[in-house]
Enzyme design. Structure first.
Site, PDB file in Angstrom:
ATOM      1  N   GLY A  38      12.372   2.635 -10.146  1.00  9.08           N
ATOM      2  CA  GLY A  38      11.982   2.721  -8.530  1.00  9.08           C
ATOM      3  C   GLY A  38      11.195   1.274  -8.310  1.00  9.08           C
ATOM      4  N   GLY A  41       9.473   0.683  -5.453  1.00 10.22           N
ATOM      5  CA  GLY A  41       8.682   1.029  -4.474  1.00 10.22           C
ATOM      6  C   GLY A  41       7.236   0.642  -4.608  1.00 10.22           C
ATOM      7  N   GLU A  97      16.138  -0.052  -9.171  1.00 13.45           N
ATOM      8  CA  GLU A  97      15.936   0.330  -7.955  1.00 13.45           C
ATOM      9  C   GLU A  97      17.448   1.046  -7.376  1.00 13.45           C
ATOM     10  OE1 GLU A  97      13.565   1.279  -5.532  1.00 13.45           O
ATOM     11  OE2 GLU A  97      15.313   1.780  -4.536  1.00 13.45           O
ATOM     12  N   VAL A 146      20.166   5.089 -12.435  1.00 17.47           N
ATOM     13  CA  VAL A 146      19.557   5.424 -13.843  1.00 17.47           C
ATOM     14  C   VAL A 146      20.337   6.971 -14.150  1.00 17.47           C
ATOM     15  CG1 VAL A 146      17.799   6.260 -15.448  1.00 17.47           C
ATOM     16  CG2 VAL A 146      17.623   4.233 -13.848  1.00 17.47           C
ATOM     17  N   ARG A 183       6.522  10.650  -4.745  1.00 15.73           N
ATOM     18  CA  ARG A 183       5.657  11.869  -4.978  1.00 15.73           C
ATOM     19  C   ARG A 183       6.094  12.907  -4.023  1.00 15.73           C
ATOM     20  NH1 ARG A 183       1.147  10.745  -7.843  1.00 15.73           N
ATOM     21  NH2 ARG A 183      -0.186  12.079  -6.801  1.00 15.73           N
ATOM     22  N   HIS A 234     -13.099 -20.883  11.652  1.00 11.85           N
ATOM     23  CA  HIS A 234     -12.416 -21.919  10.817  1.00 11.85           C
ATOM     24  C   HIS A 234     -13.161 -22.191   9.549  1.00 11.85           C
ATOM     25  CE1 HIS A 234      -9.488 -25.168   9.824  1.00 11.85           C
ATOM     26  NE2 HIS A 234     -10.650 -25.946   9.720  1.00 11.85           N
TER      27      HIS A 234
HETATM   28  P1  FAD Z   1      -4.918  13.897  -3.808  1.00  8.00           P
HETATM   29  O1  FAD Z   1      -5.529  12.750  -3.594  1.00  8.00           O
HETATM   30  O2  FAD Z   1      -3.545  14.419  -4.381  1.00  8.00           O
HETATM   31  O3  FAD Z   1      -6.237  15.030  -4.127  1.00  8.00           O
HETATM   32  C1  FAD Z   1      -5.722  16.449  -4.020  1.00  8.00           C
HETATM   33  C2  FAD Z   1      -6.780  17.162  -4.853  1.00  8.00           C
HETATM   34  O4  FAD Z   1      -6.644  18.424  -4.706  1.00  8.00           O
HETATM   35  C3  FAD Z   1      -6.810  17.035  -6.425  1.00  8.00           C
HETATM   36  O5  FAD Z   1      -8.065  16.818  -7.095  1.00  8.00           O
HETATM   37  C4  FAD Z   1      -6.088  18.418  -6.993  1.00  8.00           C
HETATM   38  O6  FAD Z   1      -6.457  18.523  -8.014  1.00  8.00           O
HETATM   39  C5  FAD Z   1      -6.757  19.172  -5.832  1.00  8.00           C
HETATM   40  N1  FAD Z   1      -6.013  20.647  -5.719  1.00  8.00           N
HETATM   41  C6  FAD Z   1      -4.552  20.776  -5.533  1.00  8.00           C
HETATM   42  N2  FAD Z   1      -4.339  22.095  -5.653  1.00  8.00           N
HETATM   43  C7  FAD Z   1      -5.623  22.644  -5.847  1.00  8.00           C
HETATM   44  C8  FAD Z   1      -6.038  24.066  -5.911  1.00  8.00           C
HETATM   45  N3  FAD Z   1      -5.051  25.096  -5.693  1.00  8.00           N
HETATM   46  N4  FAD Z   1      -7.203  24.552  -5.904  1.00  8.00           N
HETATM   47  C9  FAD Z   1      -8.023  23.309  -6.267  1.00  8.00           C
HETATM   48  N5  FAD Z   1      -7.867  22.201  -6.174  1.00  8.00           N
HETATM   49  C10 FAD Z   1      -6.519  21.755  -6.090  1.00  8.00           C
HETATM   50  N6  FAD Z   1      -2.696   5.336  -1.264  1.00  8.00           N
HETATM   51  C11 FAD Z   1      -3.421   4.241  -0.465  1.00  8.00           C
HETATM   52  O7  FAD Z   1      -3.698   4.643   0.692  1.00  8.00           O
HETATM   53  N7  FAD Z   1      -3.885   3.156  -1.112  1.00  8.00           N
HETATM   54  C12 FAD Z   1      -3.395   2.964  -2.283  1.00  8.00           C
HETATM   55  O8  FAD Z   1      -3.802   1.793  -2.891  1.00  8.00           O
HETATM   56  C13 FAD Z   1      -2.697   3.707  -3.201  1.00  8.00           C
HETATM   57  N8  FAD Z   1      -2.674   3.321  -4.352  1.00  8.00           N
HETATM   58  C14 FAD Z   1      -1.993   4.463  -5.142  1.00  8.00           C
HETATM   59  C15 FAD Z   1      -1.573   4.320  -6.511  1.00  8.00           C
HETATM   60  C16 FAD Z   1      -1.228   5.016  -7.197  1.00  8.00           C
HETATM   61  C17 FAD Z   1      -0.820   4.937  -8.632  1.00  8.00           C
HETATM   62  C18 FAD Z   1      -0.977   6.737  -6.802  1.00  8.00           C
HETATM   63  C19 FAD Z   1      -0.176   7.478  -7.726  1.00  8.00           C
HETATM   64  C20 FAD Z   1      -1.163   6.764  -5.512  1.00  8.00           C
HETATM   65  C21 FAD Z   1      -1.770   5.878  -4.566  1.00  8.00           C
HETATM   66  N9  FAD Z   1      -2.163   6.000  -3.235  1.00  8.00           N
HETATM   67  C22 FAD Z   1      -2.423   5.111  -2.582  1.00  8.00           C
HETATM   68  C23 FAD Z   1      -1.690   7.345  -2.833  1.00  8.00           C
HETATM   69  C24 FAD Z   1      -3.073   8.085  -2.588  1.00  8.00           C
HETATM   70  O9  FAD Z   1      -3.462   8.431  -3.738  1.00  8.00           O
HETATM   71  C25 FAD Z   1      -3.004   9.344  -2.023  1.00  8.00           C
HETATM   72  O10 FAD Z   1      -1.970   9.232  -0.577  1.00  8.00           O
HETATM   73  C26 FAD Z   1      -4.072  10.343  -1.701  1.00  8.00           C
HETATM   74  O11 FAD Z   1      -4.698  10.375  -2.838  1.00  8.00           O
HETATM   75  C27 FAD Z   1      -3.730  11.692  -1.174  1.00  8.00           C
HETATM   76  O12 FAD Z   1      -4.755  12.173  -0.874  1.00  8.00           O
HETATM   77  P2  FAD Z   1      -4.969  13.794  -0.706  1.00  8.00           P
HETATM   78  O13 FAD Z   1      -6.515  14.180  -0.696  1.00  8.00           O
HETATM   79  O14 FAD Z   1      -4.015  14.398   0.518  1.00  8.00           O
HETATM   80  O15 FAD Z   1      -4.519  14.391  -2.024  1.00  8.00           O
HETATM   81  P1  NAD Z   2       7.986   4.972  -3.103  1.00  6.17           P
HETATM   82  O1  NAD Z   2       8.793   5.945  -2.313  1.00  6.17           O
HETATM   83  O2  NAD Z   2       7.182   3.765  -2.569  1.00  6.17           O
HETATM   84  O3  NAD Z   2       9.213   4.320  -4.084  1.00  6.17           O
HETATM   85  C1  NAD Z   2      10.196   5.022  -4.799  1.00  6.17           C
HETATM   86  C2  NAD Z   2      11.346   4.108  -4.996  1.00  6.17           C
HETATM   87  O4  NAD Z   2      12.218   4.702  -6.263  1.00  6.17           O
HETATM   88  C3  NAD Z   2      11.871   3.989  -3.695  1.00  6.17           C
HETATM   89  O5  NAD Z   2      12.555   2.587  -3.574  1.00  6.17           O
HETATM   90  C4  NAD Z   2      13.356   4.752  -4.183  1.00  6.17           C
HETATM   91  O6  NAD Z   2      14.460   4.313  -3.476  1.00  6.17           O
HETATM   92  C5  NAD Z   2      13.215   4.638  -5.723  1.00  6.17           C
HETATM   93  N1  NAD Z   2      14.071   5.691  -6.483  1.00  6.17           N
HETATM   94  C6  NAD Z   2      13.935   7.185  -6.041  1.00  6.17           C
HETATM   95  N2  NAD Z   2      14.763   7.764  -6.874  1.00  6.17           N
HETATM   96  C7  NAD Z   2      15.428   6.725  -7.658  1.00  6.17           C
HETATM   97  C8  NAD Z   2      16.220   6.802  -8.903  1.00  6.17           C
HETATM   98  N3  NAD Z   2      16.698   7.878  -9.283  1.00  6.17           N
HETATM   99  N4  NAD Z   2      16.463   5.760  -9.610  1.00  6.17           N
HETATM  100  C9  NAD Z   2      15.929   4.292  -9.094  1.00  6.17           C
HETATM  101  N5  NAD Z   2      15.268   4.511  -7.960  1.00  6.17           N
HETATM  102  C10 NAD Z   2      14.957   5.435  -7.394  1.00  6.17           C
HETATM  103  O7  NAD Z   2       7.072   5.924  -4.065  1.00  6.17           O
HETATM  104  P2  NAD Z   2       6.129   5.601  -5.212  1.00  6.17           P
HETATM  105  O8  NAD Z   2       6.128   4.138  -5.437  1.00  6.17           O
HETATM  106  O9  NAD Z   2       6.285   6.408  -6.441  1.00  6.17           O
HETATM  107  O10 NAD Z   2       4.746   5.892  -4.635  1.00  6.17           O
HETATM  108  C11 NAD Z   2       4.667   7.432  -4.175  1.00  6.17           C
HETATM  109  C12 NAD Z   2       3.656   7.368  -3.186  1.00  6.17           C
HETATM  110  O11 NAD Z   2       2.555   6.726  -3.333  1.00  6.17           O
HETATM  111  C13 NAD Z   2       4.261   6.487  -1.828  1.00  6.17           C
HETATM  112  O12 NAD Z   2       4.534   7.382  -0.705  1.00  6.17           O
HETATM  113  C14 NAD Z   2       2.996   5.595  -1.623  1.00  6.17           C
HETATM  114  O13 NAD Z   2       2.938   5.670  -0.006  1.00  6.17           O
HETATM  115  C15 NAD Z   2       1.793   6.048  -2.420  1.00  6.17           C
HETATM  116  N6  NAD Z   2       1.181   4.781  -2.938  1.00  6.17           N
HETATM  117  C16 NAD Z   2       0.695   3.880  -1.935  1.00  6.17           C
HETATM  118  C17 NAD Z   2       0.256   2.833  -2.530  1.00  6.17           C
HETATM  119  C18 NAD Z   2      -0.319   1.947  -1.710  1.00  6.17           C
HETATM  120  O14 NAD Z   2      -0.805   2.129  -0.352  1.00  6.17           O
HETATM  121  N7  NAD Z   2      -0.669   0.582  -1.992  1.00  6.17           N
HETATM  122  C19 NAD Z   2       0.217   2.467  -3.978  1.00  6.17           C
HETATM  123  C20 NAD Z   2       0.713   3.393  -4.649  1.00  6.17           C
HETATM  124  C21 NAD Z   2       1.349   4.653  -4.246  1.00  6.17           C
END
Ligand code: FAD
Ligand code: NAD
Length: 478
Positions: A188, A190, A211, A245, A279, A451
Site C-alpha cells: 500500500g 497510501g 501498490e 500481492v 482502515r 516576507h
Molecule cells: P479513534 O481514534 O479510532 O478512537 C476510537 C476510540 O474508541 C478508541 O480509543 C477505541 O479503543 C474506543 N472504542 C471503540 N469501541 C469501543 C467500545 N465499544 N467501548 C469503548 N471504547 C471503544 N489522521 C489525521 O488527521 N492526521 C494524521 O496525521 C494521521 N495520522 C495517522 C497515522 C496512523 C499511523 C494512523 C493509523 C492513523 C492516522 N490518522 C491521522 C487517522 C486518525 O488517527 C483517525 O482518523 C482518528 O483517530 C479517528 O478518530 P476517532 O475518534 O473517530 O476514532
Molecule cells: P490509504 O487508503 O491511504 O492507502 C491504502 C493504499 O493501499 C491505497 O493506495 C490502496 O490502493 C492500496 N491497497 C489496498 N489494497 C491493496 C493490496 N491488496 N495490495 C497493494 N495495495 C493495496 O490507507 P492507509 O494508508 O492504510 O491509511 C488509512 C487511513 O488512515 C486513511 O484513510 C487516512 O486518511 C488515515 N491516515 C491519515 C494520515 C494523515 O492524515 N496524514 C496518516 C495516516 C493515516
C-alpha cells in the site's frame, strides 16, 4: 457514580473526546467510555490518533527527518557533522513519552471540564441505554438523554499477508520496531505507507512499496501526485505501482512476498513487511440488535449530514461514519453534535476538509482537484508557483515542490489548493481559511504576506491565477 447522564460518548478518540469536552463545556452532564489501555497499563484516552496514529507517527517522522537532514543535508549549508547515529530505543522512548503526555493530558481535560471518564467497553442498547463493562468485568446499565458513538477504525487485514508477531505488521507494529530493518516491504503506497515508509527509509532501510493501483495518490491533484512521486523516488522510496500481492510468508527470519504486475510474477525478500492497505470502521460488540442504528454495506454507521443515526437521540462521529478518516474531521463532527444537542445550529463544511501527507516535502490539499473539475466540466483558471523560486525556501535549502491554485473561471472563487513542499501542512490552513470565507484568487493576491515566508508561494500562485505572479516570467501583459 451517577447512572443517568445527559450525554454518554462511546470512544475517546479525537471525535469522541472533543464531543465529550464540548458537551461538558455546554453544561451537559457527560460521561465518556473508552476501552484503550496504554503501555503503562492505565487507561489511555485519545484513541488511534494519540496512541497509534497521528502523534506517534509524527514523532518518528520529525525525528527521522532531523537525522536525515543532519546526515545528508547539513554539509550543504556549511555545517559539518560526523558520527551521526540513530538510537532507535531512545527515539521510541521519546515517542512513547510524547504519547503518554498527551493521553494523560486528555484525562486531565476530562477531569478539568467535569467529564466522567469510564474506562472499559460501552454497548448501545435500545432507548438510549448503554451497557458499560469496566476493565474488571463489572457491568452496569447507564441511561442517557443522548448517545454519541465514536468507536473509530482499525487496520484492514488481507488474506495474502496475514500479520505475525513482529515480521508482518500493521501500522501499529510499524511504530514499534526496535531496530532499523535492512530491507522493508510495505503493501500500500497510501498515506500510511508513504509516512511510515519514509520514517524507516530515512533511518536507513531499503524500502519497497507495493501498490495495487496503477495510479499514484489518485485522491490528490494529478500534477501534485506526479511531482510527489518523483520527489519520493529521488529519496530512495521504491514505489512499484500496479502490483498485486499474492502471498507473504515468514521463512528463516525473513519475509518472502510474492506479487504480480504487468510483467508476471515476482518475489521480494524483506526483513519486515508493513500492511497498510486502509482502515475499516470498528463496530465490534458496539450495538445491540434492537438499538435502531443501521450500518451501510461497507460497515460504516449510517448517519445524515448532521451525524444523526437512524435511532432517535443517537449520533455517530469520526472514522466510523462516511467521509475521510481524518482526526480533524472527527473533531469537528464531535463539536458539531455536542452543540446541536445543546440547541445550537452549527454544521461541518465537508467541502473544506484539508488532507495532509506528512512526508518531506509534505503533500497537502483542500477542495477540488484539476481532474475533478475537468470531469465535471467546470471552467477554471490555474496559478502555480514553485518553491524553487521562493526566497525563503532557497534560504532554508528546501526548494522541492510547488503551490497550485484552481479558481472558477467566471467568479474567480478558489475551488482547490494543492501543495507539495516544505510546511505544506501549515500552508494549507491559509487555503482552508480562504475557502471557508468564499475568497477569490484575487482576494488572496490582494492580501499582504510577510516576507520572506513560504506563504508567499501561496500569494504568488494566487497572483498566477490571473497571470501576474511577480517572481515568474509571464510575457502576456495583464
Ligand atoms: P479513534 O481514534 O479510532 O478512537 C476510537 C476510540 O474508541 C478508541 O480509543 C477505541 O479503543 C474506543 N472504542 C471503540 N469501541 C469501543 C467500545 N465499544 N467501548 C469503548 N471504547 C471503544 N489522521 C489525521 O488527521 N492526521 C494524521 O496525521 C494521521 N495520522 C495517522 C497515522 C496512523 C499511523 C494512523 C493509523 C492513523 C492516522 N490518522 C491521522 C487517522 C486518525 O488517527 C483517525 O482518523 C482518528 O483517530 C479517528 O478518530 P476517532 O475518534 O473517530 O476514532
Ligand atoms: P490509504 O487508503 O491511504 O492507502 C491504502 C493504499 O493501499 C491505497 O493506495 C490502496 O490502493 C492500496 N491497497 C489496498 N489494497 C491493496 C493490496 N491488496 N495490495 C497493494 N495495495 C493495496 O490507507 P492507509 O494508508 O492504510 O491509511 C488509512 C487511513 O488512515 C486513511 O484513510 C487516512 O486518511 C488515515 N491516515 C491519515 C494520515 C494523515 O492524515 N496524514 C496518516 C495516516 C493515516
Amino acid at each position: 457514580m451517577s447512572e443517568n447522564y445527559d450525554v454518554i460518548v462511546i470512544g475517546a478518540g479525537p471525535a469522541g473526546y472533543h464531543a465529550a469536552i464540548r458537551c461538558a463545556q455546554l453544561g451537559l452532564e457527560t460521561a465518556c467510555i473508552d476501552k484503550s489501555i496504554g503501555k503503562s497499563g492505565d487507561p489511555a484516552y485519545g484513541g488511534t490518533c494519540l496512541n497509534w496514529g497521528c502523534i506517534p507517527s509524527k514523532a518518528l517522522l520529525d525525528a527521522s527527518h532531523k537525522f536525515e537532514d543532519a546526515q545528508k543535508h547539513f554539509s550543504e549549508i556549511g555545517i559539518n557533522v560526523s558520527g551521526v547515529e540513530v538510537d532507535v530505543a531512545a527515539m521510541m522512548a521519546r515517542k512513547d513519552q510524547v504519547v503518554q503526555g498527551l493521553t494523560s493530558g486528555v484525562a486531565g481535560l476530562f477531569k478539568g471540564n467535569g467529564v466522567t471518564d469510564l474506562p472499559g467497553r460501552g454497548k448501545l442498547l435500545a432507548g438510549c441505554q448503554v451497557e458499560y463493562t469496566s476493565h474488571g468485568g463489572e457491568q452496569q446499565i447507564l441511561e442517557a438523554e443522548h448517545v454519541i458513538l465514536a468507536p473509530g477504525s482499525v487496520p484492514v487485514e488481507i488474506d495474502p499477508a496475514p500479520l505475525t508477531d513482529h515480521l508482518i505488521v500493521d501500522s501499529t507494529g510499524a511504530l514499534e520496531f526496535q531496530s532499523v530493518p535492512e530491507r522493508l516491504g510495505v503493501i500500500g503506497a497510501g498515506v500510511i505507507g508513504l509516512e511510515l515508509g519514509s520514517v524507516w527509509n530515512r533511518l536507513g532501510s531499503e524500502v519497497v512499496l507495493l501498490e495495487a493501483l496503477e495510479e499514484f495518490l489518485p485522491m490528490a491533484d494529478e500534477r501534485i501526485a506526479r511531482d510527489s512521486l518523483k520527489l519520493f523516488a529521488n529519496q530512495g522510496l521504491d514505489i512499484r505501482l500496479g502490483t498485486r500481492v499474492i502471498g507473504a510468508k515468514v521463512d528463516a527470519g525473513a519475509v518472502l512476498v510474492s506479487y504480480q504486475d504487468g510483467d508476471g510474477e515476482h518475489s521480494l525478500e524483506v526483513d519486515k513487511l508493513i500492511v497498510a492497505v486502509g482502515r475499516r470502521p470498528y463496530t465490534e460488540d458496539l450495538l445491540s440488535p434492537d438499538c435502531g442504528v443501521n450500518l451501510d454495506e461497507r460497515g460504516f454507521l449510517c448517519v445524515n449530514d448532521l451525524c444523526a443515526t437512524d435511532a432517535p437521540r443517537v449520533y455517530a462521529v469520526g472514522d466510523v461514519v462516511r467521509g475521510p478518516m481524518l482526526a480533524h474531521k472527527g473533531m469537528e463532527e464531535g463539536i458539531m453534535v455536542a452543540e446541536r444537542i445543546a440547541g445550537q445550529k452549527p454544521s461541518v463544511n465537508y467541502d473544506c476538509v484539508p488532507s495532509v501527507i506528512y512526508t518531506h516535502p509534505e503533500v497537502a490539499w483542500v477542495g477540488k482537484t484539476e481532474q475533478e473539475l475537468k470531469a465535471s466540466g467546470d471552467t477554471y483558471n490555474v496559478g502555480t508557483f514553485p518553491f524553487a523560486a521562493s526566497g525563503r525556501a532557497l534560504a532554508a535549502n528546501d526548494t522541492g515542490g510547488m503551490v497550485k491554485i484552481l479558481a472558477d473561471a467566471e467568479s474567480d472563487r478558489v475551488l482547490g489548493v494543492h501543495v507539495v513542499g516544505p510546511q505544506a501542512s501549515e500552508l494549507i490552513a491559509q487555503a482552508v481559511i480562504a475557502m471557508e470565507f468564499d475568497a477569490c484568487a484575487e482576494d488572496l493576491g490582494l492580501t499582504m504576506f510577510a516576507h520572506p515566508t513560504l506563504g508567499e508561494a501561496v500569494h504568488e500562485a494566487a497572483l498566477g491565477v490571473a497571470g501576474h505572479a511577480i517572481h515568474m516570467v509571464n510575457r502576456k501583459k495583464r
